[in-house]
Every structure is written in structure tokens, then in C-alpha cells.
Design an enzyme around this catalytic site. Structure first.
Site, short mmCIF file in Angstrom:
data_model
loop_
_atom_site.label_atom_id
_atom_site.label_comp_id
_atom_site.label_asym_id
_atom_site.label_seq_id
_atom_site.Cartn_x
_atom_site.Cartn_y
_atom_site.Cartn_z
N CYS A 196 153.33 -25.25 16.18
CA CYS A 196 154.30 -25.59 17.22
C CYS A 196 153.70 -25.66 18.62
O CYS A 196 152.63 -25.14 18.88
CB CYS A 196 155.47 -24.62 17.18
SG CYS A 196 156.42 -24.72 15.65
N CYS A 221 160.11 -28.83 14.13
CA CYS A 221 161.43 -29.47 14.23
C CYS A 221 161.37 -30.98 14.02
O CYS A 221 160.42 -31.64 14.47
CB CYS A 221 162.08 -29.12 15.56
SG CYS A 221 162.57 -27.39 15.68
N GLU A 280 160.79 -25.82 30.38
CA GLU A 280 161.24 -27.12 29.92
C GLU A 280 162.68 -27.36 30.39
O GLU A 280 163.51 -26.47 30.30
CB GLU A 280 161.20 -27.20 28.39
CG GLU A 280 159.80 -27.29 27.84
CD GLU A 280 159.76 -27.43 26.33
OE1 GLU A 280 158.69 -27.74 25.81
OE2 GLU A 280 160.81 -27.21 25.68
N SER A 301 160.86 -30.96 27.15
CA SER A 301 160.64 -30.86 25.71
C SER A 301 160.41 -32.25 25.16
O SER A 301 160.85 -33.25 25.73
CB SER A 301 161.86 -30.23 25.05
OG SER A 301 161.87 -30.47 23.66
#
Length: 556
Positions: free
Chosen positions: A119, A191, A442, A468
Site C-alpha cells: 500500500c 483497494c 490527503e 489520494s
């Protein structure tokens, strides 16, 4: 072998005894000691399954004649930290990750390493550690998450973010949103969108620091097989003495930028590739993004881009290797760059093909003739700013409007959801830069609020914070110098007119130089009393450099 400094000789009896106490055999200490840096934890779906990846990696190392020894490092979930105090930490954690890997590798004198990551800041932190140490190294990511489904329709992270605004506008009930929440993220993996996690994992393949197959789904046998092959490959790299600085060159970074532009990656990649170049001692000008964007077309549209596909669609269409083969055929890649396969980029991608031209478009039918990331300059951002142009609707690529000024994220979000932001406005969020945040939070929550309130075609956002990969719309970030350094963004007043021209790479504050100079004389930097003196964030704010320099630590 480097590890012999801890395992061989009369004076190393206690060292060997420590290994024996953990169940190691003398024969294992005769082999190369290979660190398996596992960032697994139970805080996020991208990392929850990495123990399975680690077991496969260790099997591969054992099969190829090495001794795997596992240790961990921290990994923060941007999604859970999003929109709250926790978001001060993810970018700042990148330096801690690199430092912690350096500490363990050198303190224990390992011979080589496999880094298991997935990530946002973890992958770039791992790459920074690899070039700093310059020992044989290879990365393996946990892979992207599967796509969610509801009522036969595909759904993912960015769809869920937009749905929050639909609830605020009473276009969706809270009960419907609750249904979406249960299915949008169906399991382990990074994600299911082109966020920073998948962007950096894809770019790791483009650089050549992981085996081809970065888009391989997280919950698949193919991902475990790739992990096992990675464990075997590190032994080959060790035997051939192939090191990260043999792979991560200026040309390799240009390959990564080329792929980044073709996929319309997260704007955070600008931070991380710049930081990686800095760590590797490579002369790197961030303007290369703008220069290459003029010639590299945008070929893949993934969520959060409007109408975009999901990561598994890219995998099924041939993956990043097929995209790179297409780019190579048209002369956009340095095909002679060495990779962790022991072969060149050109050899790695040869023979791969695009299986779905709707997902990976051909060169003669791009989404845009320009790449998906743009660098902007102007009197509001003299040192530069960044925009993910791939996620901007055509109707707002050029926009002029009055500034609505906020000194932090939270009041901006309240104003957006409160209906106080009107079509035509330019939302300015400042004091969120690397120093001013600190940690450069973010701004996904405000951009998602703009989208959710149906304003993404009518309202722009400008910030010295970052975004993001899930961000979409006319969002201009990384404005430098940041407000905390007294940059022009600190001098913007409510109602000032801001003009944005994304295709031309310009962001202009329509205020005279004389007026800005007058405002600068009166400017006083706000005090953020929630940052505890002596804390990591306090130290970070004193050490970190500009976003356009990669938000790296100063060197003396």
C-alpha cells in the site's frame, strides 16, 4: 557472504547460539541469510494476507538454497487514517519505513532481501531502503483487491466515496449506503482503484524491481506462485550480484513515468519517484513529467476516473506488461534497462499482448494524446503543483472562479457538505503541506465531497496538501512553496480570482505583485498547538523538504 560477519569465526559463538536458540541448524548458517521484510498487519485489507505471501516467498528461498529470516516494519492504512488526525502520519511514515529496513538489514548483516509490501507509502519506502542499502533486493506486492458487485453492477472504493455525497443530497438512503459498504471492498488486497497503492505497485514493475505480474489479483493462486518465484529469484540476484542501483537508473525512472502517464496514476507518484531518485543519487527534474506528458498518451482509464475500469480488468486485459509492450513497440520505453528477472524490460514484455482494447487502448485511440498527470506553474505555485488530469472532466479542464479559503481540511469539508460552496468557486485548502500539515494530509474527503455534492464539473480545489489516488475532479495539489513557508497560497484572500488551465499547465492568482508583497509583510504563520513538541510530527516538520522535491528529509 556478508552474513559471515555474524556466523563465522571463534568470536561468533554467541551469535551462532542465538540462531540455534531459534531452531536454526548449522547448515542453514552456511547459506546466504535472506531477509524477508514482511509488512503484514491486521490494520488494512492490503496487508491482512501478506503472511501467506511470506510463506510462499520463504518456500522459494529454501528451494533455491537460501535461508529466509523474516522481520516486519510498520504499515499505515491511508483509508482508515483518511479525513482525521491520523492522516498526518502516512506520508511521514515513508521515511520511518526506509529507516527501519536499513536498521534491521545492517544490524543483522543480511546478504539480500525480499520486501513484501502493498500500500501507499509502504512500497515507496521499501524502494528507498533498497537503493540506500544497495544489496540484492526484490519486491513482491500483495496485489490488487477484487471488484465488488451489488445488484449485478460493479462497485469499488471510489464509488463508495461518491455515494456518501448522494446520501448528503438525499439521492440515496443511509440504508442503501450500508448495503454498498458491505460489498464494495470484497476482500484482501490493495483497494480496487488506481490509488497510490496500485499505482506504485504497477510502477515497481515498470522500474524493474518486481517480477512481471503486478496486476495479479491478491486472492489468487497466481499471486502465491509469483511470490514463490520471487523467493527463488532473489537467490539468482544474490549469485549474480545484481543490486538495486544496477536496476534503478534514470532511464528506469523514465520508464516508470511513461507507464504512470499512460495509466493516469495517482499524483502521489510524483512525490515518490522524486524521492526515489533523490535516494538513488539520480539527477532528476520533476518537470520531466510535464515534458513526457506531451508525447505519452493516456491509454488506461481506471477508477476513480469517470467511467474507469477496475484493476482486475487491467489484469484480464493483459496486465502492465502488455501495456509496456505496446509502449515499447512505439519507442516510448528504454527497453535495455535491466530488471530483477536478470533480463531487460524489452525481454520481459516481448510476446505479451493486449486482450481487451477497451481496457488498454491502442496507441491510435487514446483517451487523450497527453498523459494522465500534469505539472502546473504560475504565481500561485512558482515551484510547481500537480494534477491528475486523467480524472478531470473535460468541462472543467479550464476554470476561473473566486477563492473560498480554508486554513485546514475540516472546515472546508463542512462548508462543502453544508451547501456553502457554489458552482464556479475555487476551494483553497492551505497549511496542509509537508511542513504545515505536518505530513501533507490527503484531501480525499473534500474532493469526494465535491463529487458527492454534484459539483465536480463546476468547482475546482487548490491545496498545498496532496490527494489520494481515489481523488477525481479539478484538484490541484502539492502547491509549492507551501503556505507554512510563506508561499503565495498563504496570501490568498476570500474572493480572489484564481484561473486554472490544466492543459496549459498554469494556475494563476489574479492579484498584483504589489498587493501580494503588501500581504506578505503582514503574514504570520499560524501556530498548530495540536502538534506536541518533540513528537515525530514535530521533528518531521523541521526536517522535511518541499513536496516538489519529493518531501524528503534534508541532508546536511
Amino acid at each position: 557472504m556478508r552474513s559471515y560477519t555474524t556466523t563465522k569465526g571463534l568470536e561468533r559463538a554467541t551469535h551462532r547460539a542465538l540462531y540455534y536458540s531459534m531452531g536454526h541448524l548449522p547448515e542453514e548458517l552456511d547459506r546466504p541469510l535472506v531477509a524477508v521484510v514482511n509488512t503484514q498487519n491486521e490494520t488494512m485489507p492490503g496487508h491482512i494476507h501478506l503472511d501467506n505471501i511470506a510463506r510462499a516467498v520463504k518456500d522459494g528461498i529454501l528451494m533455491a538454497g537460501g535461508t529466509p529470516i523474516e522481520f516486519s516494519t510498520i504499515a499505515i492504512c491511508d483509508g482508515i487514517a483518511q479525513g482525521n488526525f491520523g492522516m498526518h502520519y502516512p506520508l511521514a511514515s515513508r521515511e520511518l519505513i526506509a529507516d527501519s529496513i536499513e536498521c534491521m538489514m545492517n544490524a543483522h548483516q543480511f546478504d539480500a532481501m525480499v520486501i513484501i509490501t502493498n500500500c501507499d507509502k509502504i512500497t515507496p519506502g521499501a524502494l528507498m531502503a533498497a537503493v540506500r542499502l544497495n544489496l540484492p533486493a526484490i519486491l513482491i506486492s500483495g496485489g490488487p483487491m477484487a471488484t465488488g458487485y451489488i445488484d449485478g453492477k460493479k462497485i469499488g472504493y471510489s464509488d463508495l466515496m461518491a455515494a456518501q455525497g448522494d446520501v448528503a443530497r438525499r439521492l440515496m438512503t443511509e440504508e442503501e449506503l450500508a448495503r454498498w459498504e458491505r460489498v464494495a471492498l470484497p476482500g484482501c488486497g490493495a483497494c480496487n482503484l488506481l490509488g497510490t497503492a496500485n499505482s506504485m505497485n504497477f510502477l515497481t514493475e515498470a522500474i524493474g524491481m518486481c517480477l512481471p505480474g503486478s496486476a495479479t489479483p491478491a486472492a489468487s493462486g497466481a499471486r502465491l506462485a509469483l511470490a514463490k518465484q520471487t523467493g527463488m529469484k532473489i537467490m539468482e540476484l544474490y549469485q549474480k550480484n545484481i543490486k538495486p542501483l544496477d536496476i534503478i537508473t534514470k532511464e528506469a525512472l523514465e520508464n516508470a513515468i511513461c507507464v504512470d502517464l499512460a495509466i493516469g496514476g495517482s499524483t502521489n507518484t510524483v512525490l515518490h519517484l522524486t524521492a526515489l531518485a533523490h535516494e538513488a543519487g539520480i539527477d532528476f527534474d520533476v518537470n520531466i513529467f510535464a515534458e513526457m506528458a506531451k508525447k505519452v498518451p493516456h491509454l488506461i482509464k481506471m477508477k476513480p476516473a469517470e467511467g474507469g475500469h477496475y484493476p482486475e480488468d487491467v489484469y484480464n486485459a493483459g496486465g502492465i506488461a502488455a501495456l509496456m509492450n505496446q509502449l515499447a513497440d512505439h519507442g516510448f520505453l528504454h527497453t535495455g534497462c535491466l530488471t530483477v528477472t536478470g533480463k531487460t524490460i524489452g525481454e520481459n514484455v516481448k510476446g505479451t499482448r493486449v486482450c481487451n482494447k477497451d481496457v488498454i487502448r491502442p496507441m491510435d485511440n487514446p483517451y487523450s494524446v497527453q498523459g494522465g498527470i500534469q505539472i502546473l506553474y504560475g504565481n500561485l505555485a512558482p515551484e510547481g503543483a500537480v494534477c491528475k488530469s486523467a480524472a478531470v472532466n473535460q468541462s472543467i479542464l479550464r476554470h476561473t472562479g473566486p477563492a473560498r479559503v480554508f486554513d485546514q481540511e475540516e472546515p472546508a469539508v463542512a462548508a462543502i457538505y453544508g451547501g456553502k460552496i457554489k458552482p464556479g468557486d475555487v476551494v483553497v485548502i492551505r497549511y496542509e503541506g509537508p511542513k504545515g500539515g505536518p505530513g501533507m494530509r490527503e484531501m480525499l474527503t473534500p474532493t469526494a465531497a465535491i463529487v458527492g455534492m454534484g459539483l465536480d464539473k463546476d468547482v475546482a480545489l487548490v491545496t498545498d496538501g496532496r490527494f489520494s489516488g481515489a481523488t477525481s475532479g479539478a484538484a490541484i495539489g502539492h502547491v509549492s512553496p507551501e503556505a507554512a513557508e510563506g508561499g503565495p497560497i498563504a496570501l490568498v484572500e476570500e474572493g480572489d480570482i484564481i484561473e486554472i488551465d490544466i492543459p496549459a499547465g498554469k494556475v494563476t492568482l489574479h492579484v498584483s505583485d504589489e498587493e501580494l508583497a503588501r500581504r506578505k509583510q503582514k503574514w504570520v504563520k499560524p501556530v498548530k498547538d495540536y502538534i506536541k513538541p518533540g513528537s515525530y510530527l514535530d521533528r518531521y516538520s523541521k526536517l522535511v523538504e518541499s513536496a516538489m522535491a519529493g518531501a524528503v528529509f534534508k541532508r546536511w
